[in-house]
Structures are given as structure tokens and as C-alpha cells.
Write an enzyme that holds these catalytic residues in place. Structure first.
Site, PDB file in Angstrom:
ATOM      1  N   CYS A  65       0.824  -1.211   0.000  1.00  0.00           N
ATOM      2  CA  CYS A  65       0.000   0.000   0.000  1.00  0.00           C
ATOM      3  C   CYS A  65       0.864   1.270   0.000  1.00  0.00           C
ATOM      4  O   CYS A  65       2.080   1.220   0.122  1.00  0.00           O
ATOM      5  CB  CYS A  65      -0.935  -0.008   1.198  1.00  0.00           C
ATOM      6  SG  CYS A  65      -0.074   0.194   2.774  1.00  0.00           S
ATOM      7  N   ALA A  68       2.935   1.751   3.060  1.00  0.00           N
ATOM      8  CA  ALA A  68       4.126   0.895   3.031  1.00  0.00           C
ATOM      9  C   ALA A  68       5.247   1.570   2.249  1.00  0.00           C
ATOM     10  O   ALA A  68       6.419   1.523   2.646  1.00  0.00           O
ATOM     11  CB  ALA A  68       3.798  -0.454   2.411  1.00  0.00           C
ATOM     12  N   ARG A  99      11.631  -5.387   6.671  1.00  0.00           N
ATOM     13  CA  ARG A  99      12.209  -5.164   5.349  1.00  0.00           C
ATOM     14  C   ARG A  99      13.715  -5.411   5.310  1.00  0.00           C
ATOM     15  O   ARG A  99      14.338  -5.339   4.282  1.00  0.00           O
ATOM     16  CB  ARG A  99      11.864  -3.745   4.881  1.00  0.00           C
ATOM     17  CG  ARG A  99      12.299  -3.424   3.461  1.00  0.00           C
ATOM     18  CD  ARG A  99      11.513  -2.274   2.926  1.00  0.00           C
ATOM     19  NE  ARG A  99      12.073  -1.635   1.771  1.00  0.00           N
ATOM     20  CZ  ARG A  99      12.858  -0.569   1.803  1.00  0.00           C
ATOM     21  NH1 ARG A  99      13.229  -0.061   2.959  1.00  0.00           N
ATOM     22  NH2 ARG A  99      13.278  -0.023   0.694  1.00  0.00           N
ATOM     23  N   HIS A 198       6.146   6.385  -2.116  1.00  0.00           N
ATOM     24  CA  HIS A 198       7.508   6.893  -2.350  1.00  0.00           C
ATOM     25  C   HIS A 198       7.434   8.392  -2.648  1.00  0.00           C
ATOM     26  O   HIS A 198       8.189   9.188  -2.127  1.00  0.00           O
ATOM     27  CB  HIS A 198       8.163   6.238  -3.575  1.00  0.00           C
ATOM     28  CG  HIS A 198       8.242   4.752  -3.544  1.00  0.00           C
ATOM     29  ND1 HIS A 198       8.200   3.994  -4.686  1.00  0.00           N
ATOM     30  CD2 HIS A 198       8.393   3.882  -2.525  1.00  0.00           C
ATOM     31  CE1 HIS A 198       8.309   2.714  -4.371  1.00  0.00           C
ATOM     32  NE2 HIS A 198       8.425   2.616  -3.070  1.00  0.00           N
TER      33      HIS A 198
HETATM   34 FE1  CFM Z   1      13.097   0.444  -5.399  1.00  0.00          FE
HETATM   35 FE2  CFM Z   1      12.500  -1.888  -5.618  1.00  0.00          FE
HETATM   36 FE3  CFM Z   1      11.076  -0.228  -4.089  1.00  0.00          FE
HETATM   37 FE4  CFM Z   1      13.546  -0.989  -3.390  1.00  0.00          FE
HETATM   38 FE5  CFM Z   1      12.547  -3.011  -1.834  1.00  0.00          FE
HETATM   39 FE6  CFM Z   1      11.503  -3.778  -4.129  1.00  0.00          FE
HETATM   40 FE7  CFM Z   1      10.097  -2.203  -2.561  1.00  0.00          FE
HETATM   41 MO1  CFM Z   1      10.540  -4.669  -1.880  1.00  0.00          MO
HETATM   42  S1  CFM Z   1      14.448  -1.279  -5.255  1.00  0.00           S
HETATM   43  S2  CFM Z   1      12.588   0.923  -3.331  1.00  0.00           S
HETATM   44  S3  CFM Z   1      14.389  -1.881  -1.596  1.00  0.00           S
HETATM   45  S4  CFM Z   1      11.236  -0.325  -6.217  1.00  0.00           S
HETATM   46  S5  CFM Z   1      12.644  -4.894  -2.725  1.00  0.00           S
HETATM   47  S6  CFM Z   1      12.188  -3.864  -6.271  1.00  0.00           S
HETATM   48  S7  CFM Z   1       9.414  -3.830  -3.691  1.00  0.00           S
HETATM   49  S8  CFM Z   1      10.810  -2.764  -0.644  1.00  0.00           S
HETATM   50  S9  CFM Z   1       9.210  -0.297  -2.925  1.00  0.00           S
END
Ligand code: CFM
Length: 545
Positions: A65, A68, A99, A198
Site C-alpha cells: 500500500c 508501506a 524489510r 515513495h
Molecule cells: Fe526500489 Fe525496488 Fe522499491 Fe527498493 Fe525493496 Fe523492491 Fe520495494 Mo521490496 S528497489 S525501493 S528496496 S522499487 S525490494 S524492487 S518492492 S521494498 S518499494
């Protein structure tokens, strides 16, 4: 699934049809746009993929989500900013320490990572409002820890009842005077995935933190590492290599990061972007506001690491650095090559599938290639079209109701702090020599013709794909792990790395080769048969069948 011989002669179009067969027509139509047969190498206009759209309700998605993405992914790895989840306890608890983003507090001893801070909202707070409880929680955290910064994260109910977390944070910030308090409207439902989270996190960090520390930073070759979250210690390995090369990493966004690192980011002379999805717009904003150019790097894979280091050295253009980088590569590579050559005797020709987040499904293909392994199919959970097709599609992306929901901040050149890092002639000379700034070619470009690229893969499709293509290894996350293993196929988590890592850099590549060798050489999963596979007691069909 019994151990079956590999007789995969299915055409990609047949597999796609097979994946869509069980869906009601409307669902099948939408999913068809998210399942792409890669033809980018020959077709004149590479096919478009549908990405960053809502998951159809009822489908068991791999996504997380918005909360997250904000609290867990971007702000979670910061070690001296105190992160308070405003909401019921579950959101805080399940986003706490799951994580595997590592921290090292040895420099000053401050590390809030082992704590889980939550306002623990109860029914009465939902009914009568939770602002007072939030203010009390911020006060309590301040009194006990005296942190430099406190961040507040909204969970779904907070948005629904309308608590003004920004007003509360502003009030507390003014009251304290020596602690930066700010909040994130990152309710879980706010966007279509963690990608929205993000964006919300990065915007607030950029607005409330970056540029605050005006004290100049030491270092001859100063960079920021954007989009590296130190999962399993990846960031530590990258820092080790940087240090060896004499490159100063001013700030990592945000693995093992500190308040001061974010606040000093404007002192770097180059931004290196690891995970394009989670942070590319921050690189753009840093360039617009401070004049820091950015390049895409990848430290997953030994060859990619070497390439990225050479790119950084080429940017600074100093012979001393260029030589140093070559010396480091020459020193690190022999061990990597020796292990690769050993494992290749067992891994060559084996196949993999990667369905991870918004960046790793691409980056890890380099590591598999170094082991002689082929990627049969791959996809992101929540990436956007540019992560698949390359940044050139960005102008074509049309905002929809969901993306409009996420604030876009407009940045201008800072009157005092903006300074171009090179002259126009120097930039031109680099570009004429083939140096690419702000460039990311996306995943599709690297994948073989005819491979299947699938956005937002779900559990049903994952099982089907494994059944049809029988890969030697499947890479995804914890939600997928056990259902895949039950199909007799080894599964590697590429989010948390199971309990392994680091996998970045030179030492990381060695770790990864050994781990994958162990997994694909083991037959244990294919020997297993669940009781219901031998004697099913219940069968059913869907109503539309
Ligand atoms: Fe970038 Fe990722 Fe992500 Fe990531 Fe991660 Fe991820 Fe993630 Mo899981 S590199 S920041 S450190 S998009 S592994 S492939 S899904 S937490 S949001």
C-alpha cells in the site's frame, strides 16, 4: 507438481492466452494490456505496457500500500529520524523491521530502528478524532529521545476521519524549536501501490529537510546515492567500494541514512540513481534546484558495478580517480570471476523468473546473466511505463484520477545555492563522447525477444506461469514464497533476500552466485507432494465456466 521434464515449446502468445483464459472478459481485457510479449528488439514501435493502474478487486496482487511505500520503504531506513505511525497498531507493527534495511549506529550511537512507534488508535479515537493523541505521542517521543526529527505517517482511518496531522506536526515543531516535525498524508488507499507512497515521502523530505545544513562537506568526488535502501547490507558494500575508490557519499536516500545526510544532499556534485522507480523525480528536483546532474547506476552485478564506477569516474574526469577505479576493479574482480566460473558449471543454461517491486526485476537479470542463466519472464509490481519502456515515454504518460491524487511539487533554481557543476562545454564534451545523463533504458530493452513481461502479476498467474514454463528458480517476495515452493520450484526472495545478502557490489555478487547455485542445484522441492495433489477431495469450477 510432480517432477516433470522440460518440454517447453509453448509460444509466448499461447502462454498469454492460457493466463487470461480463466478471467471474465472485462478482467481479461485489462490484464491483456499488462501482459506484454517483448518485441522491442525488432518491432518499429515497441509495444506499450499498461502499468501503474489499480489492481482489479478480487485479484490477489503482490503489491503493498501507499503507507508501506512512504513509511516502510523511504523513511523506514533512516536511523535518527523518529517515525511515528498515526493509526491502529497493526500498521506500525507490520511495517517494523520486516524489510531487512540495515543500520549502523556506531558513529553516534543513535538508532531508532529497533523501536516501533505508533499512536495505537482505538475505536474512540476513530469516533472522536485522534489529533490530541497524536500530539501527546509526539510530545512523549520528544521528551524521551530528543531526536533531530520526528515524522508522522497517516494510515487509512486517519484520512477517513480527517485528522489534520500536518497542523499537529507544525504546532509541535514550533513548540520544540529544536526538532523538525513533519507529516505525510500517505494513507494506504491514497494511490494504486507503494509507488505513490515513495512520491509522498520524497516530496516531504525534499521540502522539509534537503538543503538545511549549509556547512560545506569535505571530499574531492562527492556524490549522493539515490534509491539505495541497504537491504541485507547492500548499501554497506557499496559504501565500502566507494570509500576504496576515494569517492565520498554525502547522502544515501535512504539506506542507513541520518537527518544530517538528507539536510546536506545539496553539497554533492553528482547524483547516482540506483532504483529509478522510487526516486527519479528527486534527482530531477535536485538538478533543478541546486544544479546537481544525475546518472543512472546499478550496483547489482559485478559487471554493472564496474560499469557504474567507471561512469562516475568519467563524469569527474580526473585521471587520479579513473586510475583508482580501475585499480579497485582489478583488485576485486578475480575472486568474483573465480566463483562465477565455478558456479557456472552448474547454473549455465538454467532459467529464472523475476517478479519484484519496481526495479529489482530488472537489475537482478544482470546477476543471472553473469551465471549464464536466462530470464524467461519478468515484471514489476508497481513500476510505471518508463521503468519498462525507458524514460523517453515520460512525456506520453497521461495523468489519471489516481496519479492526480499525489502532489507534484514545482521546484525552481535556488537563488543562493544553485550552481552548475560543469560548464556547458564540459557537459557537451561528455555527451559527445557518449556519456548519458538522466538516462534509463528500462527493463524491456534488455530482455530477449519473445519473453513475457507482466505488470502486477498475481498469485493465480504466478502459479500458472510456473506450471507452464517450469523455471529453475522463481524470484519474488514472502507472499509468493510458499505457494511457489509447493509447486516444486525453488524460490528466492528478492525483497528481503530471505536471510541473506548483501548482493550488491563485488562481494554481493559472490554471495548471490553461491546462493543461487545452492538453490537451483537442490532437488528438494521437486520431491515434495502435498496430500491434496495425490488425492484431491474437493474440486470446483467458477460460475462463469
Ligand atoms: Fe526500489 Fe525496488 Fe522499491 Fe527498493 Fe525493496 Fe523492491 Fe520495494 Mo521490496 S528497489 S525501493 S528496496 S522499487 S525490494 S524492487 S518492492 S521494498 S518499494
Amino acid at each position: 507438481m510432480a517432477k516433470t521434464k522440460k518440454v517447453v515449446q509453448l509460444m509466448p502468445a499461447d502462454i498469454k492466452e492460457e493466463l487470461l483464459k480463466k478471467y471474465p472478459p472485462k478482467v481479461a481485457r485489462k490484464r491483456a494490456k499488462q501482459i506484454l510479449i517483448n518485441e522491442a528488439t525488432e518491432a518499429e514501435a515497441p509495444p506499450e505496457i499498461l502499468a501503474n493502474v489499480r489492481t482489479i478487486p478480487g485479484i490477489i496482487t503482490m503489491r503493498g500500500c501507499t503507507y508501506a511505500g512512504c513509511k516502510g520503504v523511504i523513511m523506514g531506513p533512516t536511523r535518527d529520524i523518529l517515525n511515528i505511525t498515526h493509526g491502529p497498531i497493526g500498521c506500525g507493527f507490520y511495517s517494523w523491521l520486516t524489510r531487512r534495511n540495515q543500520t549502523d549506529a556506531s558513529a553516534d550511537g543513535v538508532n531508532y530502528m529497533p523501536y516501533c512507534f505508533s499512536t495505537d488508535m482505538q475505536d474512540q479515537d476513530i469516533i472522536f478524532g485522534g489529533e490530541k493523541k497524536l500530539a501527546a505521542a509526539i510530545q512523549e517521543a520528544y521528551d524521551i529521545f530528543h531526536p533531530k526529527g520526528i515524522c508522522v505517517f497517516a494510515t487509512c482511518p486517519v484520512g477517513l476521519i480527517g485528522d489534520d496531522i500536518h497542523a499537529v506536526s507544525r504546532k509541535m515543531k514550533e513548540k520544540f524549536g529544536d526538532c523538525n516535525v513533519f507529516a505525510f498524508s500517505c494513507e494506504g488507499y491514497k494511490g494504486v501501490s507503494q509507488s505513490a507512497g515513495h512520491h509522498i515521502a520524497n516530496n516531504q523530505v525534499f521540502t522539509n529537510l534537503v538543503g538545511e545544513n549549509t556547512e560545506p562537506k569535505e571530499g574531492k568526488y562527492k556524490i549522493n546515492l539515490l534509491g539505495e535502501y541497504n537491504i541485507g547490507g547492500d548499501g554497506f558494500e557499496i559504501d565500502r567500494i566507494m570509500k576504496k575508490c576515494g569517492i565520498t557519499n554525502i547522502s544515501t536516500f535512504s539506506g542507513n541514512s541520518t537527518y544530517d545526510q538528507f539536510a546536506s544532499a545539496q553539497h554533492a556534485d553528482l547524483d547516482c540513481v540506483m532504483c529509478h522507480r522510487s526516486i527519479n523525480y528527486v534527482a530531477d528536483m535536485l538538478e533543478t534546484k541546486y544544479g546537481i546532474p544525475w546518472i543512472k547506476v546499478n550496483f547489482i552485478g559485478a559487471e554493472s558495478t564496474a560499469k557504474s564506477l567507471r561512469k562516475i569516474a568519467e563524469y569527474f574526469g580526473d585521471q587520479e580517480l579513473i586510475d583508482r577505479v580501475e585499480a579497485v576493479i582489478a583488485e576485486e574482480m578475480p575472486e568474483v570471476k573465480a566463483v562465477a566460473a565455478d558456479v557456472r558449471t552448474r547454473t549455465e543454461g538454467k532459467t529464472a523468473m523475476l517478479f519484484v517491486g519496481g526495479s529489482r526485476a530488472h537489475h537482478y537479470q544482470d546477476l543471472f546473466a553473469e551465471m549464464g542463466m536466462k530470464t524467461l519472464s519478468a515484471g514489476y509490481e508497481f513500476a510505471h511505463r518508463d521503468d519498462y519502456e525507458g524514460r523517453q515515454v515520460i512525456p506520453e504518460l497521461k495523468p489519471d484520477a489516481d496519479s492526480r491524487n499525489i502532489e507534484e511539487i514545482t521546484v525552481e533554481a535556488d537563488e543562493k545555492l544553485y550552481s552548475p557543476r560543469k560548464t556547458p562545454d564540459e557537459f557537451k564534451a561528455l555527451e559527445d563522447a557518449g556519456f548519458e545523463f538522466k538516462h534509463y533504458e528500462g527493463m524491456n530493452d534488455q530482455m530477449d525477444k519473445g519473453t513475457l513481461i507482466i505488470d502486477d502479476l498475481n498469485q493465480y498467474e504466478a502459479d500458472k506461469l510456473v506450471e507452464l514454463l517450469k523455471p529453475d528458480i522463481f524470484c519474488a517476495g514472502i507472499k509468493e514464497k510458499f505457494s511457489i515452493q509447493k509447486l516444486g520450484v525453488p524460490m528466492k526472495q528478492l525483497h528481503s533476500y530471505d536471510s541473506g545478502g548483501p548482493y550488491a557490489g563485488f562481494k554481493g555478487a559472490i554471495n548471490f552466485y553461491k546462493e543461487i547455485d545452492r538453490l537451483v542445484s537442490s532437488k528438494v522441492w521437486s520431491y515434495m507432494k502435498a496430500p491434496w495433489q495425490e488425492s484431491p477431495e474437493l474440486t470446483a469450477t467458477f460460475v462463469w465456466e
